[in-house]
Motif scaffolding. Structure first.
Motif, short mmCIF file in Angstrom:
data_model
loop_
_atom_site.label_atom_id
_atom_site.label_comp_id
_atom_site.label_asym_id
_atom_site.label_seq_id
_atom_site.Cartn_x
_atom_site.Cartn_y
_atom_site.Cartn_z
N GLU A 48 41.86 55.62 35.42
CA GLU A 48 41.27 55.47 34.09
C GLU A 48 41.90 54.30 33.34
O GLU A 48 41.21 53.49 32.72
N ALA A 49 43.22 54.20 33.43
CA ALA A 49 43.92 53.11 32.75
C ALA A 49 43.56 51.75 33.35
O ALA A 49 43.37 50.78 32.61
N LEU A 50 43.46 51.67 34.67
CA LEU A 50 43.09 50.40 35.30
C LEU A 50 41.72 49.94 34.83
O LEU A 50 41.50 48.74 34.62
N GLY A 51 40.80 50.87 34.69
CA GLY A 51 39.47 50.52 34.20
C GLY A 51 39.49 49.98 32.79
O GLY A 51 38.78 49.03 32.46
N ARG A 52 40.33 50.54 31.95
CA ARG A 52 40.41 50.10 30.55
C ARG A 52 41.24 48.84 30.39
O ARG A 52 40.87 47.93 29.68
N VAL A 53 42.38 48.81 31.04
CA VAL A 53 43.30 47.67 30.89
C VAL A 53 42.75 46.44 31.60
O VAL A 53 42.92 45.32 31.12
N GLY A 54 42.07 46.63 32.72
CA GLY A 54 41.60 45.51 33.51
C GLY A 54 40.25 44.95 33.10
O GLY A 54 39.76 44.00 33.70
N GLN A 55 39.64 45.51 32.08
CA GLN A 55 38.32 45.02 31.67
C GLN A 55 38.39 43.63 31.06
O GLN A 55 39.44 43.21 30.59
N PRO A 56 37.27 42.90 31.07
CA PRO A 56 37.28 41.56 30.47
C PRO A 56 37.44 41.65 28.95
O PRO A 56 37.07 42.66 28.35
N VAL A 57 37.98 40.60 28.38
CA VAL A 57 38.15 40.52 26.92
C VAL A 57 37.27 39.38 26.43
O VAL A 57 37.33 38.27 26.96
N TYR A 58 36.47 39.66 25.42
CA TYR A 58 35.55 38.66 24.89
C TYR A 58 36.03 38.14 23.54
O TYR A 58 36.64 38.86 22.76
N ASP A 59 35.71 36.88 23.27
CA ASP A 59 36.04 36.26 21.99
C ASP A 59 35.14 36.84 20.90
O ASP A 59 34.04 37.32 21.18
N ASP A 60 35.61 36.80 19.67
CA ASP A 60 34.81 37.30 18.55
C ASP A 60 33.59 36.43 18.29
O ASP A 60 32.57 36.91 17.81
N LYS A 61 33.69 35.15 18.58
CA LYS A 61 32.60 34.21 18.33
C LYS A 61 31.81 33.99 19.63
O LYS A 61 32.39 33.88 20.70
N PRO A 62 30.48 33.90 19.52
CA PRO A 62 29.70 33.63 20.73
C PRO A 62 29.93 32.22 21.24
O PRO A 62 30.31 31.32 20.49
N GLY A 63 29.70 32.03 22.52
CA GLY A 63 29.85 30.72 23.14
C GLY A 63 28.70 29.81 22.75
O GLY A 63 27.81 30.18 21.97
N PRO A 64 28.66 28.59 23.30
CA PRO A 64 27.63 27.62 22.95
C PRO A 64 26.21 28.07 23.30
O PRO A 64 25.25 27.67 22.66
N ASP A 65 26.09 28.94 24.29
CA ASP A 65 24.76 29.41 24.69
C ASP A 65 24.36 30.70 23.97
O ASP A 65 23.34 31.30 24.27
N GLY A 66 25.18 31.13 23.01
CA GLY A 66 24.89 32.34 22.25
C GLY A 66 25.39 33.61 22.90
O GLY A 66 25.35 34.68 22.31
N GLN A 67 25.88 33.52 24.13
CA GLN A 67 26.42 34.68 24.85
C GLN A 67 27.88 34.89 24.47
O GLN A 67 28.55 33.94 24.06
#
Length: 96
Positions: A48-67
């Protein structure tokens, strides 16, 4: 690694790291070592911890393509351990 296999200390440490989430990414190698602990409860907490700790982290602002922009991709070590070891565990609880 200094505690006895199956120790309640290992279970609680894995659970605490899971609660911390992606900010605990430096502990991924330690969590990965818990994947082979003798106690299914410890392996379950580690999965359970590996699933939570290893997940990707996203920036608060969207990238240039809106994603959403990825600050840190998913941990290869965590995902490999989940896919190659934890999904084949003898305990159904761990596999879930």
């Amino acid at each position: 690694d200094r505690t006895v296999a199956g120790s309640v200390i290992r279970i609680q440490a894995a659970r605490a790291l899971g609660v911390i989430g992606p900010d605990a990414h430096e502990a991924i190698p330690d969590l990965a070592r818990l994947a082979t602990d003798t106690a299914w409860e410890t392996r379950d907490a580690a999965a359970e911890a590996l699933g939570r700790v290893g997940q990707p982290v996203y920036d608060d602002k969207p990238g240039p393509d809106g994603q959403p922009a990825v600050k840190r991709p998913a941990s290869k070590v965590a995902m490999d351990k989940l896919a190659t070891v934890m999904l084949k565990d003898a305990s159904a609880t761990v596999r879930l």
